[in-house]
Scaffold this active site. Sequence first.
Site, PDB file in Angstrom:
ATOM      1  N   LYS A  73     142.423 -62.772   0.480  1.00 36.28           N
ATOM      2  CA  LYS A  73     143.800 -63.289   0.416  1.00 36.28           C
ATOM      3  C   LYS A  73     144.049 -63.985  -0.923  1.00 36.28           C
ATOM      4  O   LYS A  73     145.045 -63.739  -1.592  1.00 36.28           O
ATOM      5  CB  LYS A  73     144.045 -64.285   1.541  1.00 36.28           C
ATOM      6  CG  LYS A  73     145.317 -65.122   1.369  1.00 36.28           C
ATOM      7  CD  LYS A  73     145.532 -66.133   2.452  1.00 36.28           C
ATOM      8  CE  LYS A  73     144.931 -67.459   2.152  1.00 36.28           C
ATOM      9  NZ  LYS A  73     145.724 -68.334   1.257  1.00 36.28           N
ATOM     10  N   ASN A  74     143.118 -64.841  -1.345  1.00 37.15           N
ATOM     11  CA  ASN A  74     143.364 -65.664  -2.527  1.00 37.15           C
ATOM     12  C   ASN A  74     143.216 -64.902  -3.838  1.00 37.15           C
ATOM     13  O   ASN A  74     143.645 -65.382  -4.873  1.00 37.15           O
ATOM     14  CB  ASN A  74     142.484 -66.917  -2.497  1.00 37.15           C
ATOM     15  CG  ASN A  74     142.932 -67.854  -1.372  1.00 37.15           C
ATOM     16  OD1 ASN A  74     144.049 -67.708  -0.857  1.00 37.15           O
ATOM     17  ND2 ASN A  74     142.084 -68.771  -0.972  1.00 37.15           N
TER      18      ASN A  74
ATOM     19  N   CYS B   9     152.271 -79.261   1.803  1.00 35.21           N
ATOM     20  CA  CYS B   9     151.475 -78.550   2.808  1.00 35.21           C
ATOM     21  C   CYS B   9     150.644 -79.629   3.505  1.00 35.21           C
ATOM     22  O   CYS B   9     150.378 -80.682   2.952  1.00 35.21           O
ATOM     23  CB  CYS B   9     150.711 -77.549   1.990  1.00 35.21           C
ATOM     24  SG  CYS B   9     149.269 -76.924   2.658  1.00 35.21           S
TER      25      CYS B   9
ATOM     26  N   ARG C 243     149.524 -81.051  -2.987  1.00 36.72           N
ATOM     27  CA  ARG C 243     149.452 -79.806  -3.781  1.00 36.72           C
ATOM     28  C   ARG C 243     150.251 -79.917  -5.091  1.00 36.72           C
ATOM     29  O   ARG C 243     151.199 -79.173  -5.325  1.00 36.72           O
ATOM     30  CB  ARG C 243     149.922 -78.602  -2.965  1.00 36.72           C
ATOM     31  CG  ARG C 243     149.346 -78.455  -1.586  1.00 36.72           C
ATOM     32  CD  ARG C 243     147.856 -78.243  -1.525  1.00 36.72           C
ATOM     33  NE  ARG C 243     147.374 -76.971  -1.982  1.00 36.72           N
ATOM     34  CZ  ARG C 243     147.350 -75.862  -1.248  1.00 36.72           C
ATOM     35  NH1 ARG C 243     147.809 -75.900  -0.021  1.00 36.72           N
ATOM     36  NH2 ARG C 243     146.880 -74.737  -1.734  1.00 36.72           N
TER      37      ARG C 243
ATOM     38  N   ILE D 105     151.270 -79.608  -9.132  1.00 37.25           N
ATOM     39  CA  ILE D 105     151.022 -78.521 -10.107  1.00 37.25           C
ATOM     40  C   ILE D 105     151.007 -79.062 -11.528  1.00 37.25           C
ATOM     41  O   ILE D 105     151.277 -78.335 -12.497  1.00 37.25           O
ATOM     42  CB  ILE D 105     152.067 -77.384  -9.963  1.00 37.25           C
ATOM     43  CG1 ILE D 105     153.474 -77.894 -10.246  1.00 37.25           C
ATOM     44  CG2 ILE D 105     151.980 -76.697  -8.621  1.00 37.25           C
ATOM     45  CD1 ILE D 105     154.435 -76.752 -10.552  1.00 37.25           C
TER      46      ILE D 105
ATOM     47  N   GLN E  74     148.594 -79.717 -13.486  1.00 37.19           N
ATOM     48  CA  GLN E  74     147.646 -79.030 -14.385  1.00 37.19           C
ATOM     49  C   GLN E  74     148.173 -77.654 -14.805  1.00 37.19           C
ATOM     50  O   GLN E  74     147.943 -77.200 -15.917  1.00 37.19           O
ATOM     51  CB  GLN E  74     146.278 -78.882 -13.694  1.00 37.19           C
ATOM     52  CG  GLN E  74     145.619 -80.220 -13.352  1.00 37.19           C
ATOM     53  CD  GLN E  74     145.372 -81.079 -14.577  1.00 37.19           C
ATOM     54  OE1 GLN E  74     144.731 -80.650 -15.526  1.00 37.19           O
ATOM     55  NE2 GLN E  74     145.931 -82.281 -14.568  1.00 37.19           N
TER      56      GLN E  74
ATOM     57  N   ASP F  28     137.767 -74.381   2.207  1.00 40.12           N
ATOM     58  CA  ASP F  28     138.454 -73.551   3.203  1.00 40.12           C
ATOM     59  C   ASP F  28     137.594 -73.286   4.431  1.00 40.12           C
ATOM     60  O   ASP F  28     138.106 -72.829   5.458  1.00 40.12           O
ATOM     61  CB  ASP F  28     138.880 -72.214   2.589  1.00 40.12           C
ATOM     62  CG  ASP F  28     139.950 -72.403   1.538  1.00 40.12           C
ATOM     63  OD1 ASP F  28     140.181 -71.467   0.753  1.00 40.12           O
ATOM     64  OD2 ASP F  28     140.524 -73.500   1.478  1.00 40.12           O
TER      65      ASP F  28
ATOM     66  N   ILE G 144     137.954 -82.052  -1.883  1.00 32.23           N
ATOM     67  CA  ILE G 144     138.969 -81.283  -2.617  1.00 32.23           C
ATOM     68  C   ILE G 144     140.382 -81.703  -2.250  1.00 32.23           C
ATOM     69  O   ILE G 144     141.204 -82.001  -3.133  1.00 32.23           O
ATOM     70  CB  ILE G 144     138.786 -79.756  -2.368  1.00 32.23           C
ATOM     71  CG1 ILE G 144     137.358 -79.320  -2.670  1.00 32.23           C
ATOM     72  CG2 ILE G 144     139.808 -78.963  -3.188  1.00 32.23           C
ATOM     73  CD1 ILE G 144     136.926 -79.448  -4.119  1.00 32.23           C
TER      74      ILE G 144
ATOM     75  N   ARG H 129     149.053 -65.677   8.318  1.00 27.26           N
ATOM     76  CA  ARG H 129     149.239 -65.678   6.863  1.00 27.26           C
ATOM     77  C   ARG H 129     147.959 -65.256   6.139  1.00 27.26           C
ATOM     78  O   ARG H 129     148.018 -64.774   5.028  1.00 27.26           O
ATOM     79  CB  ARG H 129     149.619 -67.083   6.386  1.00 27.26           C
ATOM     80  CG  ARG H 129     151.037 -67.479   6.645  1.00 27.26           C
ATOM     81  CD  ARG H 129     151.324 -68.793   5.943  1.00 27.26           C
ATOM     82  NE  ARG H 129     150.716 -68.785   4.620  1.00 27.26           N
ATOM     83  CZ  ARG H 129     150.153 -69.866   4.076  1.00 27.26           C
ATOM     84  NH1 ARG H 129     150.138 -71.004   4.723  1.00 27.26           N
ATOM     85  NH2 ARG H 129     149.612 -69.798   2.886  1.00 27.26           N
TER      86      ARG H 129
HETATM   87  C1  EPZ Z   1     143.517 -72.569  -3.891  1.00 23.18           C
HETATM   88  O1  EPZ Z   1     144.525 -73.550  -3.730  1.00 23.18           O
HETATM   89  C2  EPZ Z   1     143.497 -71.800  -2.586  1.00 23.18           C
HETATM   90  N1  EPZ Z   1     144.798 -71.171  -2.388  1.00 23.18           N
HETATM   91  C3  EPZ Z   1     143.177 -72.744  -1.435  1.00 23.18           C
HETATM   92  O2  EPZ Z   1     143.076 -71.958  -0.262  1.00 23.18           O
HETATM   93  C4  EPZ Z   1     141.830 -73.393  -1.699  1.00 23.18           C
HETATM   94  O3  EPZ Z   1     141.573 -74.335  -0.676  1.00 23.18           O
HETATM   95  C5  EPZ Z   1     141.850 -74.102  -3.061  1.00 23.18           C
HETATM   96  O4  EPZ Z   1     142.225 -73.168  -4.090  1.00 23.18           O
HETATM   97  C6  EPZ Z   1     140.493 -74.670  -3.423  1.00 23.18           C
HETATM   98  O5  EPZ Z   1     139.539 -73.648  -3.438  1.00 23.18           O
HETATM   99  C7  EPZ Z   1     145.030 -70.021  -3.064  1.00 23.18           C
HETATM  100  O6  EPZ Z   1     144.200 -69.534  -3.813  1.00 23.18           O
HETATM  101  C8  EPZ Z   1     146.365 -69.392  -2.820  1.00 23.18           C
HETATM  102  P1  EPZ Z   1     143.378 -76.187  -6.432  1.00 23.18           P
HETATM  103  P2  EPZ Z   1     145.033 -74.370  -5.020  1.00 23.18           P
HETATM  104  O7  EPZ Z   1     144.444 -76.127  -7.462  1.00 23.18           O
HETATM  105  O8  EPZ Z   1     144.988 -73.491  -6.200  1.00 23.18           O
HETATM  106  C9  EPZ Z   1     144.341 -80.760  -7.176  1.00 23.18           C
HETATM  107  C10 EPZ Z   1     143.517 -71.289   1.907  1.00 23.18           C
HETATM  108  O9  EPZ Z   1     143.322 -71.812   3.008  1.00 23.18           O
HETATM  109  N2  EPZ Z   1     145.313 -80.269  -8.165  1.00 23.18           N
HETATM  110  O10 EPZ Z   1     142.016 -75.665  -6.732  1.00 23.18           O
HETATM  111  O11 EPZ Z   1     146.303 -75.034  -4.673  1.00 23.18           O
HETATM  112  C11 EPZ Z   1     144.746 -80.406  -5.762  1.00 23.18           C
HETATM  113  O12 EPZ Z   1     145.646 -81.364  -5.222  1.00 23.18           O
HETATM  114  C12 EPZ Z   1     144.041 -72.128   0.778  1.00 23.18           C
HETATM  115  O13 EPZ Z   1     143.291 -70.096   1.617  1.00 23.18           O
HETATM  116  C13 EPZ Z   1     145.950 -81.177  -8.995  1.00 23.18           C
HETATM  117  O14 EPZ Z   1     145.728 -82.388  -8.902  1.00 23.18           O
HETATM  118  O15 EPZ Z   1     143.876 -75.466  -5.117  1.00 23.18           O
HETATM  119  C14 EPZ Z   1     143.437 -80.374  -5.041  1.00 23.18           C
HETATM  120  O16 EPZ Z   1     143.109 -81.710  -4.661  1.00 23.18           O
HETATM  121  C15 EPZ Z   1     144.243 -73.587   1.169  1.00 23.18           C
HETATM  122  N3  EPZ Z   1     146.837 -80.723  -9.917  1.00 23.18           N
HETATM  123  C16 EPZ Z   1     142.447 -79.907  -6.100  1.00 23.18           C
HETATM  124  O17 EPZ Z   1     143.099 -80.083  -7.363  1.00 23.18           O
HETATM  125  C17 EPZ Z   1     147.118 -79.385 -10.060  1.00 23.18           C
HETATM  126  O18 EPZ Z   1     147.931 -79.022 -10.938  1.00 23.18           O
HETATM  127  C18 EPZ Z   1     142.075 -78.431  -5.980  1.00 23.18           C
HETATM  128  O19 EPZ Z   1     143.279 -77.703  -5.915  1.00 23.18           O
HETATM  129  C19 EPZ Z   1     146.475 -78.471  -9.202  1.00 23.18           C
HETATM  130  C20 EPZ Z   1     145.574 -78.938  -8.269  1.00 23.18           C
END
Ligand code: EPZ
Length: 423
Positions: A23-24, A118, A123, A125, A127, A310, A332, A402
């Site tokens: 999915k990801n 969520c 969540r 963005i 970064q 996850d 995380i 989903r």
């Molecule tokens: C991806 O989410 C996955 N989703 C998530 O899977 C997964 O849990 C996560 O990566 C970690 O592996 C998809 O790929 C669509 P991150 P993402 O950016 O990209 C913080 C599932 O169940 N952060 O790696 O949103 C954030 O808050 C889903 O399949 C910032 O602070 O995760 C988190 O604490 C759930 N600023 C940490 O980093 C940012 O700009 C990791 O988030 C971005 C993230």
Amino acid sequence: MKQWYQIKGNRPLEGAVTISGAKNAAVAVVPASILAGECCILENLPCIDDVNTLKDILCKMGAKATFTPGDCMQIDPTGINRFSVTFDMVGTLRASYYLLGALLGRYGYAELALPGGCVIGPRPIDQHIKGMRALGAEIVLENGIVKATAKKLKGAEVYFDVVSVGATINVMLAAVLAEGQTTLVNAAKEPHVVDVANFLNMMGGRVKGAGTDIIRISGVNKLHGCSYAIIPDQIEAGTFMVAAAATGGDVIIKNIIPTHLEAISAKLMESGATVIEGDDGREFYIQVIGNDRPRAINIKTLPYPGFPTDLQQPMMAYLSTAKGNSIIVENIFEERFNHVGELIRMGAVITLSGRTAMIEGVKQLTGAPLYATDLRAGAALIVAALSARGVSNIHNIEFIDRGYEHIAKKLTALGAQIKRCTE
Ligand code: EPZ
């Protein structure tokens, strides 16, 4: 129309299951196809709501996209004439943010409505935005809409303050057609990050180092169409591994990449399950044999190759019936314990303190009416219900749809008593 899963638990899962596409990876590769000036053919995409939602968004933007589940998705992005993605298009699709990097990278302009928060955390963005600004984009966030513009993106060095899968992939999408060299430092190393980099390279991109914490991208003028098959789903595979162990079953999980599952294999073995890796000459498989009750273990979620966040939720369901006390630390996401209340209603004994959960193993859980709050919480409730004594009804299964392709069918083939009920 309300739907729910009814599960009669306390039956070991036995047999073989084939894992679907990741999915990801899918939710990133589909938007990334916008960057090609030509048609792309994507294979091994899972037939899940997130993928269908993305296809619909591309069509509303003017692309031509057809998806034959089990076969391939054909995308022709040349007709794209809309560069703003509105709230009604995005819905609850978290991964819609990849459209920002793809549109900005290809057209120099994007307007994206951000999906709501969520339940597993805010969540942010920041970064993603930091990386795109480093490439020279002007980004404005107002009324829940991100507007990104750039006359010409120029390569830059981007240091990520936190390891972020989404930001790593999104900035990679924006950088692949930028002028000059981009270096991403403190990049995420997840398998789907590598998969997206491989897809970009298949289209003629020049991305090196994906899978390490430094990714170097040399901008090219143009990308071309290609055919690409995405990787199998590490998290779906891990979910079935946990379900096999939790039910004391014996399951062969096929179409997997063993290195992607090392953390989950190690933890299941530590808990007393048997995990055997093999290949039948055509594809790799992992066999998981559970025992009557797992040993208590401790888990800390970390970026890949650490234990994946996850799988924290399904793992907690499994450890709810361990001999002894387990500790899970969720490093995380801020609020990824929304499944705990539901497990407690099944008889689990779990106490929370910030990001730490202490699970006091009980002999067996009992079935109950349950409510999924997010995708992997839903998976955790399925694991718990499969091992529990009695009947469980899991509601809000749209979360599960989903991210898990045909999960009821796959579990039924493994001997589970699960049926999808409709009001
Ligand atoms: C991806 O989410 C996955 N989703 C998530 O899977 C997964 O849990 C996560 O990566 C970690 O592996 C998809 O790929 C669509 P991150 P993402 O950016 O990209 C913080 C599932 O169940 N952060 O790696 O949103 C954030 O808050 C889903 O399949 C910032 O602070 O995760 C988190 O604490 C759930 N600023 C940490 O980093 C940012 O700009 C990791 O988030 C971005 C993230």
